[in-house]
Write a protein that holds these residues in place. Structure first.
Motif, PDB file in Angstrom:
ATOM      1  N   ARG A 204      42.260  35.198  57.594  1.00 38.35           N
ATOM      2  CA  ARG A 204      43.116  34.275  57.608  1.00 38.35           C
ATOM      3  C   ARG A 204      44.326  32.909  57.514  1.00 38.35           C
ATOM      4  N   ARG A 244      37.506  40.581  49.169  1.00 33.99           N
ATOM      5  CA  ARG A 244      38.432  39.684  48.602  1.00 33.99           C
ATOM      6  C   ARG A 244      39.072  40.701  47.690  1.00 33.99           C
ATOM      7  N   CYS A 245      40.872  39.791  48.001  1.00 31.79           N
ATOM      8  CA  CYS A 245      41.973  40.197  47.362  1.00 31.79           C
ATOM      9  C   CYS A 245      42.320  40.188  46.117  1.00 31.79           C
ATOM     10  N   SER A 246      43.383  39.933  45.591  1.00 32.21           N
ATOM     11  CA  SER A 246      44.064  39.866  44.593  1.00 32.21           C
ATOM     12  C   SER A 246      44.077  38.272  44.883  1.00 32.21           C
ATOM     13  N   GLU A 247      45.079  38.424  45.815  1.00 35.09           N
ATOM     14  CA  GLU A 247      45.206  36.755  46.006  1.00 35.09           C
ATOM     15  C   GLU A 247      43.698  35.619  46.773  1.00 35.09           C
ATOM     16  N   GLY A 248      42.659  36.147  46.331  1.00 33.98           N
ATOM     17  CA  GLY A 248      41.162  35.704  46.448  1.00 33.98           C
ATOM     18  C   GLY A 248      40.925  35.516  48.445  1.00 33.98           C
ATOM     19  N   ASN A 249      41.656  36.382  49.253  1.00 31.20           N
ATOM     20  CA  ASN A 249      41.802  36.334  50.507  1.00 31.20           C
ATOM     21  C   ASN A 249      40.467  37.195  51.065  1.00 31.20           C
TER      22      ASN A 249
END
Length: 260
Positions: A204, A244-249
Motif C-alpha cells: 500500500r 485486488r480489492c474493490s478499491e483497486g489496492n
C-alpha cells in the motif's frame, strides 16, 4: 530523479557468522519508501542496523552519491535517522523535551524558532498534539513508539531507517504512520528503508520492496511486480494469492502454510 540510496555488495552480521551476504539495492530516488520484508530471522534488522552504521559490515551504502562510511559520526547523525525496534526508554521527560533533545544533538545550528517549527510540523503530521506534554512513563508502548518516530523525523534526515515502526501500533496508527512517513519523505526528498512484516502495508505505501531470504536478496523492485504467489511460496513457505480489492489496492491473502 536524483538517486537517493544505493547499497552495493553489503555483507553484515556477527564476528563469527554472516547474516547477510552481498546485498544490493540499485539506486532508488529521493522520496522513495523501500520495504524490507521476509520471514523471521532473515536479517531485516541486521540490514537496517548495518546501513545505520551500528553493525559491522563490508560493502558500500551511498546516500546522494556519498559513501556514508566516509562521513564523520556527527554528519552521519544529521543525514541518517534510525528508529530501532526497542521502544524509547520510559522516563519522566515529556515528549516535547525528547524532541528538543534530538534537535539539540543533531541540528545545533538551528535557531529556537526553527526547532519549534520543525517540532510543530512533525507533531501535526503524526497527529501527536495530545502527547506533546505527556511524560513518557505515562504512555503506552504504542504511544512511546510514536514519540520515538517523531524524534527521528523531526531532525529531517535524508535517510530514514525504520525497524518495524508499526509493531506496537493499532490499525489506525499503522496507517497514520506510514501515510505520514511517505508524505514527509516525498516533501523532504528523503529515502525511507522500512523493515516491516505486514506485506499489505508494504504494497500500500512503499514504492520499492527488498525481499530477504537465505542470507541474501531473493527479489527487489516494484512491490506489485515482486510479491507474486511464486515468490511468497519461496520466501515464506505459504500458498498465497495476490488480488485486488474493490478499491483497486493489491492484497496478499495467505491460504495455507506448506510443510517444512
Amino acid at each position: 530523479m536524483t538517486a537517493g540510496l544505493q547499497i552495493d555488495h553489503l555483507t553484515a552480521g556477527y564476528p563469527d557468522r554472516h547474516v547477510l551476504q552481498d546485498v544490493n539495492l540499485p539506486a532508488v530516488p529521493a522520496g522513495t519508501l523501500v520495504a524490507v520484508v521476509g520471514p523471521n530471522a532473515v536479517g531485516k534488522s541486521t540490514l537496517v542496523r548495518a546501513v545505520a552504521g551500528l553493525r559491522p559490515a563490508r560493502g558500500r551504502v551511498l546516500l546522494g552519491g556519498t559513501d556514508l562510511a566516509t562521513v564523520s559520526p556527527r554528519e552521519r547523525l544529521r543525514r541518517v535517522g534510525y528508529l530501532p525496534q526497542a521502544l524509547p526508554q520510559s522516563t519522566s521527560l515529556v515528549a516535547y523535551e525528547t524532541w528538543q533533545s534530538a534537535l539539540r544533538a543533531s541540528r545545533s545550528e538551528w535557531s529556537t524558532a526553527q526547532r519549534e517549527a520543525a517540532i510543530e510540523a512533525v507533531v501535526a503530521a503524526l497527529g501527536l498534539q495530545a502527547l506533546a506534554l505527556r511524560r513518557l512513563d505515562e504512555l503506552s508502548g504504542g504511544q512511546r513508539q510514536m514519540v520515538g518516530l517523531a524524534q527521528v523525523i523531526v531532525r529531517a534526515p535524508r535517510l530514514l531507517l525504520l525497524d518495524e515502526p508499526t509493531s506496537a501500533l493499532d490499525l489506525r496508527w499503522q496507517l497514520q504512520v506510514l501515510q505520514a512517513v511517505r508524505a514527509l519523505a516525498q516533501q523532504q526528498g528523503a529515502v525511507g528503508l522500512v523493515a516491516v512484516h505486514d506485506l499489505n502495508l508494504a504494497l500500500r505505501f512503499c514504492q520499492h520492496v527488498l525481499v530477504l531470504g537465505g542470507g541474501s536478496v531473493l527479489a527487489a523492485g516494484n512491490p506489485a511486480e515482486v510479491l507474486t504467489p511464486a515468490l511468497l511460496q519461496r520466501a515464506y513457505g505459504v500458498l498465497a494469492r495476490v488480488e485486488r480489492c474493490s478499491e483497486g489496492n493489491l492484497l496478499v491473502l495467505a491460504d495455507a502454510a506448506l510443510p517444512l
